[in-house]
Structures are given as C-alpha cells and as structure tokens.
Design a protein around this motif. Structure first.
Motif, PDB file in Angstrom:
ATOM      1  N   GLY A 150     -12.138  16.182  13.267  1.00 20.72           N
ATOM      2  CA  GLY A 150     -11.571  15.460  14.400  1.00 20.72           C
ATOM      3  C   GLY A 150     -11.164  14.031  14.081  1.00 20.72           C
ATOM      4  N   GLU A 151     -11.387  13.609  12.829  1.00 20.33           N
ATOM      5  CA  GLU A 151     -10.993  12.247  12.443  1.00 20.33           C
ATOM      6  C   GLU A 151      -9.503  12.218  12.134  1.00 20.33           C
ATOM      7  OE1 GLU A 151     -13.301  11.308   8.945  1.00 20.33           O
ATOM      8  OE2 GLU A 151     -12.141  12.647   7.690  1.00 20.33           O
ATOM      9  N   PRO A 152      -8.907  11.033  12.090  1.00 27.72           N
ATOM     10  CA  PRO A 152      -7.491  10.951  11.729  1.00 27.72           C
ATOM     11  C   PRO A 152      -7.232  11.655  10.395  1.00 27.72           C
ATOM     12  CG  PRO A 152      -8.278   8.818  12.495  1.00 27.72           C
ATOM     13  CD  PRO A 152      -9.485   9.718  12.367  1.00 27.72           C
ATOM     14  N   ALA A 153      -6.170  12.444  10.329  1.00 28.93           N
ATOM     15  CA  ALA A 153      -5.857  13.212   9.123  1.00 28.93           C
ATOM     16  C   ALA A 153      -5.644  12.311   7.915  1.00 28.93           C
ATOM     17  CB  ALA A 153      -4.626  14.079   9.363  1.00 28.93           C
ATOM     18  N   PHE A 154      -5.145  11.121   8.133  1.00 31.05           N
ATOM     19  CA  PHE A 154      -4.885  10.203   7.024  1.00 31.05           C
ATOM     20  C   PHE A 154      -6.167   9.826   6.279  1.00 31.05           C
ATOM     21  CE2 PHE A 154      -4.377   5.739   5.551  1.00 31.05           C
ATOM     22  CZ  PHE A 154      -3.514   6.008   4.496  1.00 31.05           C
ATOM     23  N   CYS A 155      -7.314   9.921   6.929  1.00 34.98           N
ATOM     24  CA  CYS A 155      -8.584   9.554   6.278  1.00 34.98           C
ATOM     25  C   CYS A 155      -8.810  10.340   4.992  1.00 34.98           C
ATOM     26  CB  CYS A 155      -9.755   9.767   7.222  1.00 34.98           C
ATOM     27  SG  CYS A 155      -9.790   8.597   8.575  1.00 34.98           S
ATOM     28  N   HIS A 156      -8.460  11.599   4.995  1.00 40.82           N
ATOM     29  CA  HIS A 156      -8.643  12.426   3.795  1.00 40.82           C
ATOM     30  C   HIS A 156      -7.820  11.865   2.635  1.00 40.82           C
ATOM     31  CE1 HIS A 156      -8.793  15.823   1.101  1.00 40.82           C
ATOM     32  NE2 HIS A 156      -7.489  15.978   1.208  1.00 40.82           N
ATOM     33  N   SER A 157      -6.569  11.568   2.886  1.00 40.08           N
ATOM     34  CA  SER A 157      -5.698  11.027   1.835  1.00 40.08           C
ATOM     35  C   SER A 157      -6.187   9.664   1.370  1.00 40.08           C
ATOM     36  CB  SER A 157      -4.265  10.921   2.354  1.00 40.08           C
ATOM     37  OG  SER A 157      -3.774  12.196   2.686  1.00 40.08           O
ATOM     38  N   ALA A 158      -6.563   8.822   2.318  1.00 40.23           N
ATOM     39  CA  ALA A 158      -7.075   7.497   1.961  1.00 40.23           C
ATOM     40  C   ALA A 158      -8.365   7.620   1.160  1.00 40.23           C
ATOM     41  CB  ALA A 158      -7.300   6.659   3.220  1.00 40.23           C
ATOM     42  N   ASP A 159      -9.231   8.539   1.542  1.00 35.05           N
ATOM     43  CA  ASP A 159     -10.481   8.725   0.798  1.00 35.05           C
ATOM     44  C   ASP A 159     -10.221   9.165  -0.642  1.00 35.05           C
ATOM     45  OD1 ASP A 159     -12.132   7.898   2.836  1.00 35.05           O
ATOM     46  OD2 ASP A 159     -12.703   9.916   3.469  1.00 35.05           O
ATOM     47  N   LEU A 160      -9.242  10.030  -0.842  1.00 35.60           N
ATOM     48  CA  LEU A 160      -8.908  10.431  -2.212  1.00 35.60           C
ATOM     49  C   LEU A 160      -8.458   9.225  -3.033  1.00 35.60           C
ATOM     50  CD1 LEU A 160      -7.011  13.803  -1.781  1.00 35.60           C
ATOM     51  CD2 LEU A 160      -9.260  13.434  -2.775  1.00 35.60           C
ATOM     52  N   ALA A 161      -7.625   8.392  -2.440  1.00 34.91           N
ATOM     53  CA  ALA A 161      -7.156   7.202  -3.148  1.00 34.91           C
ATOM     54  C   ALA A 161      -8.302   6.227  -3.408  1.00 34.91           C
ATOM     55  CB  ALA A 161      -6.046   6.520  -2.349  1.00 34.91           C
ATOM     56  N   LEU A 162      -9.178   6.040  -2.432  1.00 35.80           N
ATOM     57  CA  LEU A 162     -10.314   5.130  -2.595  1.00 35.80           C
ATOM     58  C   LEU A 162     -11.270   5.630  -3.670  1.00 35.80           C
ATOM     59  CD1 LEU A 162     -10.920   4.367   1.166  1.00 35.80           C
ATOM     60  CD2 LEU A 162     -10.244   2.690  -0.574  1.00 35.80           C
ATOM     61  N   ARG A 163     -11.535   6.908  -3.665  1.00 33.02           N
ATOM     62  CA  ARG A 163     -12.431   7.474  -4.694  1.00 33.02           C
ATOM     63  C   ARG A 163     -11.791   7.365  -6.074  1.00 33.02           C
ATOM     64  NH1 ARG A 163     -16.171   9.232  -1.378  1.00 33.02           N
ATOM     65  NH2 ARG A 163     -15.745  10.534   0.402  1.00 33.02           N
ATOM     66  N   SER A 164     -10.486   7.574  -6.142  1.00 32.15           N
ATOM     67  CA  SER A 164      -9.778   7.424  -7.415  1.00 32.15           C
ATOM     68  C   SER A 164      -9.898   6.003  -7.940  1.00 32.15           C
ATOM     69  CB  SER A 164      -8.298   7.782  -7.239  1.00 32.15           C
ATOM     70  OG  SER A 164      -8.139   9.123  -6.881  1.00 32.15           O
ATOM     71  N   ALA A 165      -9.758   5.031  -7.046  1.00 30.75           N
ATOM     72  CA  ALA A 165      -9.902   3.623  -7.450  1.00 30.75           C
ATOM     73  C   ALA A 165     -11.314   3.360  -7.938  1.00 30.75           C
ATOM     74  CB  ALA A 165      -9.553   2.698  -6.280  1.00 30.75           C
ATOM     75  N   ASP A 166     -12.291   3.870  -7.213  1.00 31.13           N
ATOM     76  CA  ASP A 166     -13.687   3.658  -7.579  1.00 31.13           C
ATOM     77  C   ASP A 166     -14.010   4.271  -8.939  1.00 31.13           C
ATOM     78  OD1 ASP A 166     -16.264   2.604  -6.942  1.00 31.13           O
ATOM     79  OD2 ASP A 166     -16.934   4.618  -6.444  1.00 31.13           O
ATOM     80  N   LEU A 167     -13.340   5.364  -9.272  1.00 32.67           N
ATOM     81  CA  LEU A 167     -13.565   6.029 -10.554  1.00 32.67           C
ATOM     82  C   LEU A 167     -12.732   5.426 -11.683  1.00 32.67           C
ATOM     83  CD1 LEU A 167     -13.746   9.714  -9.307  1.00 32.67           C
ATOM     84  CD2 LEU A 167     -15.628   8.335 -10.227  1.00 32.67           C
ATOM     85  N   GLY A 168     -11.906   4.445 -11.347  1.00 33.82           N
ATOM     86  CA  GLY A 168     -11.143   3.748 -12.375  1.00 33.82           C
ATOM     87  C   GLY A 168      -9.772   4.319 -12.675  1.00 33.82           C
ATOM     88  N   VAL A 207      -4.940  -3.861  -0.311  1.00 26.14           N
ATOM     89  CA  VAL A 207      -4.661  -4.375  -1.653  1.00 26.14           C
ATOM     90  C   VAL A 207      -5.959  -4.598  -2.419  1.00 26.14           C
ATOM     91  CG1 VAL A 207      -3.758  -6.367  -2.926  1.00 26.14           C
ATOM     92  CG2 VAL A 207      -2.412  -5.344  -1.079  1.00 26.14           C
ATOM     93  N   GLU A 208      -6.976  -5.137  -1.749  1.00 25.84           N
ATOM     94  CA  GLU A 208      -8.269  -5.344  -2.413  1.00 25.84           C
ATOM     95  C   GLU A 208      -8.871  -4.019  -2.865  1.00 25.84           C
ATOM     96  OE1 GLU A 208     -12.758  -7.099  -1.637  1.00 25.84           O
ATOM     97  OE2 GLU A 208     -11.245  -7.358  -0.091  1.00 25.84           O
ATOM     98  N   ALA A 209      -8.711  -2.989  -2.037  1.00 23.90           N
ATOM     99  CA  ALA A 209      -9.312  -1.700  -2.338  1.00 23.90           C
ATOM    100  C   ALA A 209      -8.517  -0.898  -3.363  1.00 23.90           C
ATOM    101  CB  ALA A 209      -9.466  -0.884  -1.059  1.00 23.90           C
ATOM    102  N   LEU A 210      -7.206  -0.935  -3.245  1.00 27.86           N
ATOM    103  CA  LEU A 210      -6.380  -0.011  -4.022  1.00 27.86           C
ATOM    104  C   LEU A 210      -5.392  -0.675  -4.964  1.00 27.86           C
ATOM    105  CD1 LEU A 210      -5.613   2.527  -1.160  1.00 27.86           C
ATOM    106  CD2 LEU A 210      -7.221   2.809  -3.049  1.00 27.86           C
ATOM    107  N   GLY A 211      -5.148  -1.947  -4.788  1.00 28.58           N
ATOM    108  CA  GLY A 211      -4.167  -2.655  -5.607  1.00 28.58           C
ATOM    109  C   GLY A 211      -2.836  -2.768  -4.888  1.00 28.58           C
ATOM    110  N   ASP A 212      -2.117  -3.817  -5.197  1.00 30.78           N
ATOM    111  CA  ASP A 212      -0.851  -4.058  -4.506  1.00 30.78           C
ATOM    112  C   ASP A 212       0.223  -3.033  -4.856  1.00 30.78           C
ATOM    113  OD1 ASP A 212      -0.462  -5.009  -7.086  1.00 30.78           O
ATOM    114  OD2 ASP A 212       0.451  -6.893  -6.462  1.00 30.78           O
ATOM    115  N   GLU A 213       0.056  -2.318  -5.964  1.00 31.84           N
ATOM    116  CA  GLU A 213       1.039  -1.321  -6.373  1.00 31.84           C
ATOM    117  C   GLU A 213       1.099  -0.128  -5.424  1.00 31.84           C
ATOM    118  OE1 GLU A 213      -1.283  -2.737 -10.067  1.00 31.84           O
ATOM    119  OE2 GLU A 213      -1.777  -1.902  -8.106  1.00 31.84           O
TER     120      GLU A 213
END
Length: 90
Positions: A55-73, A28-34
């Motif tokens: 070799g990392e968990p596949a979900f990391c890619h999706s989470a990284d996209l969301a985190l970068r989107s949050a960081d970019l506003g 929630v802190e990183a991405l918002g409760d929505e």
C-alpha cells in the motif's frame, strides 16, 4: 559527500514511504547529483501508484533499489537503472 550507511537509507526510505516530499539536496546526498534527474523523472511517472503488497507509494521500491545500490557502492549507472526499471516495465 556521497550517501553511506543503512541509517540514512532507512530515513530517506521511510520519508518516501509516507509520501513526504524530499528535497533535491537529500536526493543528491543519498544518490549523487548524476541521478537526480532520473529520480525526479521516475517519481513523477509513478506518482499516484501504490504497491499492491504494502500500500506504499510504488516509487518506494525503485528508490529503495537505488538507495541500496548506493549503500553497496555501486555507481550512478546502477542507481539510475534501479530508479527507472519500473517506469520501463509500466
């Protein structure tokens, strides 16, 4: 407070990359409760899958996209798309 900054992005991303569990409050802190429900849904659907290239968990890619989107506003809709795009593909 909404997530801001590359340092926090890196920390949460690194925790996910090693398979560390992250609390709802961290998401929630990183991405918002929505987007918490989408985060957990995608995480569950992609559990056990790994990226062929890293070799990392596949979900990391999706989470990284969301985190970068949050960081970019970008808003919650873009974050949800980032989280769910591989769930839809698979």
């Amino acid at each position: 407070a909404l997530f801001e900054g590359a340092h926090q992005l890196g920390q949460l991303s690194a925790r996910l990359a090693v398979g560390e569990e992250v609390a709802d409050a961290d998401v929630v802190e990183a991405l918002g409760d929505e987007v918490l429900a989408a985060f957990r849904f995608a995480q569950g659907r992609m559990a056990g899958r790994v990226r062929k290239t890293t070799g990392e968990p596949a979900f990391c890619h999706s989470a990284d996209l969301a985190l970068r989107s949050a960081d970019l506003g970008y808003g919650p809709g873009v974050r949800v798309v980032g989280l769910l795009h591989d769930v839809v593909e698979d």
